[in-house]
Write a protein that holds these residues in place. Structure first.
Motif, PDB file in Angstrom:
ATOM      1  N   LEU A   6      41.899  27.071   5.984  1.00  0.00           N
ATOM      2  CA  LEU A   6      40.348  27.016   6.310  1.00  0.00           C
ATOM      3  C   LEU A   6      40.505  26.206   7.785  1.00  0.00           C
ATOM      4  CD1 LEU A   6      37.434  27.293   5.803  1.00  0.00           C
ATOM      5  CD2 LEU A   6      37.552  25.404   4.388  1.00  0.00           C
ATOM      6  N   VAL A   7      39.879  26.883   8.697  1.00  0.00           N
ATOM      7  CA  VAL A   7      39.608  26.297  10.229  1.00  0.00           C
ATOM      8  C   VAL A   7      38.064  26.245  10.365  1.00  0.00           C
ATOM      9  CG1 VAL A   7      40.269  26.827  12.573  1.00  0.00           C
ATOM     10  CG2 VAL A   7      41.738  27.369  10.772  1.00  0.00           C
ATOM     11  N   ALA A  62      38.195  31.534   7.443  1.00  0.00           N
ATOM     12  CA  ALA A  62      39.386  31.478   6.204  1.00  0.00           C
ATOM     13  C   ALA A  62      39.697  33.093   6.584  1.00  0.00           C
ATOM     14  CB  ALA A  62      38.670  31.505   5.112  1.00  0.00           C
ATOM     15  N   GLN A  63      41.166  33.015   6.513  1.00  0.00           N
ATOM     16  CA  GLN A  63      41.928  34.349   6.624  1.00  0.00           C
ATOM     17  C   GLN A  63      41.327  35.246   7.456  1.00  0.00           C
ATOM     18  OE1 GLN A  63      41.471  35.406   2.625  1.00  0.00           O
ATOM     19  NE2 GLN A  63      43.091  34.133   1.732  1.00  0.00           N
ATOM     20  N   GLY A  64      40.988  34.795   8.824  1.00  0.00           N
ATOM     21  CA  GLY A  64      40.729  35.581   9.730  1.00  0.00           C
ATOM     22  C   GLY A  64      39.037  36.074   9.769  1.00  0.00           C
ATOM     23  N   SER A  65      38.458  35.669   8.796  1.00  0.00           N
ATOM     24  CA  SER A  65      37.026  35.834   8.390  1.00  0.00           C
ATOM     25  C   SER A  65      36.000  34.787   8.859  1.00  0.00           C
ATOM     26  CB  SER A  65      36.595  36.696   7.250  1.00  0.00           C
ATOM     27  OG  SER A  65      37.548  37.912   7.120  1.00  0.00           O
ATOM     28  N   VAL A  66      35.023  34.798   9.487  1.00  0.00           N
ATOM     29  CA  VAL A  66      34.033  33.926   9.510  1.00  0.00           C
ATOM     30  C   VAL A  66      33.214  33.809   8.425  1.00  0.00           C
ATOM     31  CG1 VAL A  66      31.706  33.386  10.571  1.00  0.00           C
ATOM     32  CG2 VAL A  66      33.496  34.313  12.092  1.00  0.00           C
ATOM     33  N   ILE A  67      33.285  32.582   7.865  1.00  0.00           N
ATOM     34  CA  ILE A  67      32.572  32.152   6.343  1.00  0.00           C
ATOM     35  C   ILE A  67      31.530  31.255   6.269  1.00  0.00           C
ATOM     36  CG2 ILE A  67      34.862  33.139   4.993  1.00  0.00           C
ATOM     37  CD1 ILE A  67      35.265  29.798   4.802  1.00  0.00           C
ATOM     38  N   ARG A  87      29.901  29.800  -1.466  1.00  0.00           N
ATOM     39  CA  ARG A  87      28.858  28.666  -1.801  1.00  0.00           C
ATOM     40  C   ARG A  87      29.611  28.010  -2.871  1.00  0.00           C
ATOM     41  NH1 ARG A  87      22.908  29.872  -2.777  1.00  0.00           N
ATOM     42  NH2 ARG A  87      23.095  27.768  -3.217  1.00  0.00           N
ATOM     43  N   GLY A  88      29.358  26.511  -3.045  1.00  0.00           N
ATOM     44  CA  GLY A  88      29.903  25.779  -4.148  1.00  0.00           C
ATOM     45  C   GLY A  88      31.592  25.447  -4.022  1.00  0.00           C
ATOM     46  N   ARG A  89      31.940  25.731  -2.790  1.00  0.00           N
ATOM     47  CA  ARG A  89      33.240  25.304  -2.779  1.00  0.00           C
ATOM     48  C   ARG A  89      33.871  24.148  -1.554  1.00  0.00           C
ATOM     49  NH1 ARG A  89      35.608  31.623  -2.334  1.00  0.00           N
ATOM     50  NH2 ARG A  89      37.548  30.490  -2.042  1.00  0.00           N
ATOM     51  N   GLY A  90      32.978  23.699  -1.308  1.00  0.00           N
ATOM     52  CA  GLY A  90      32.877  22.311  -0.529  1.00  0.00           C
ATOM     53  C   GLY A  90      32.875  22.636   1.009  1.00  0.00           C
ATOM     54  N   LEU A  91      32.552  23.759   1.255  1.00  0.00           N
ATOM     55  CA  LEU A  91      32.521  24.200   2.686  1.00  0.00           C
ATOM     56  C   LEU A  91      31.347  23.506   3.471  1.00  0.00           C
ATOM     57  CD1 LEU A  91      33.733  25.943   4.764  1.00  0.00           C
ATOM     58  CD2 LEU A  91      32.008  27.814   4.040  1.00  0.00           C
TER      59      LEU A  91
END
Length: 153
Positions: A6-7, A62-67, A87-91
């Motif tokens: 995750l970047v 994440a994995q090359g996709s904007v999230i 959602r719900g994953r700390g992002l």
């Protein structure tokens, strides 16, 4: 997913279309009763010609996709939208922590009153309600609530 995959980085022009798509998916999922003030194409143009070039825009990839995305304008947290599947994953927590690092003197933001999950989220992060309106000053004409965060100390 581990944090190495995750970047978080500043957005650039090439991200605008993906940012708009995340915003559109997120708005639709989180705010189904709120009338959107602009068409999909207008939102895409807004990201391309206004948001990315004019504001401090951050992206989560994440994995090359904007999230996810976050937009800061001075002391305002203007936008914080996540792809619904994230959602719900700390992002969101990481975006708010980043916003506080970027604006250590404090932040303000608006959210719609119908968006109770967002209100709970911001309150968990130390934001407090400072104003409620009937929505006459936003494009959606939707009642909203203003939050502020000030550092402790």
């Amino acid at each position: 997913m581990n944090s190495a995959e995750l970047v978080f980085r500043r957005a650039d022009d090439s991200d605008a279309a993906d940012l708009a798509d995340v915003w559109l998916r997120s708005f639709t999922a989180a705010l189904p009763t709120v009338r959107r003030a602009h068409s999909d194409d207008e939102v895409r143009d807004w990201f391309s010609y206004v948001v990315v070039p004019q504001y401090e825009t951050w992206v989560a990839v994440a994995q090359g996709s904007v999230i996810g995305l976050m937009v800061l304008d001075g002391g305002e947290l203007e936008q914080l939208y996540l792809d619904p599947s994230w959602r719900g994953r700390g992002l969101g927590d990481r975006f708010v922590d980043l916003a506080k690092q970027q604006r250590p003197g404090g932040l303000g933001l608006w959210t719609f009153q119908v968006n109770e999950p967002a209100q709970r989220f911001y309150e968990r992060h130390g934001f407090v309600v400072v104003e409620r309106t009937d929505g006459q000053h936003n494009e959606e004409r939707e009642p909203d609530v203003r939050y502020a965060w000030r550092p402790q100390g």
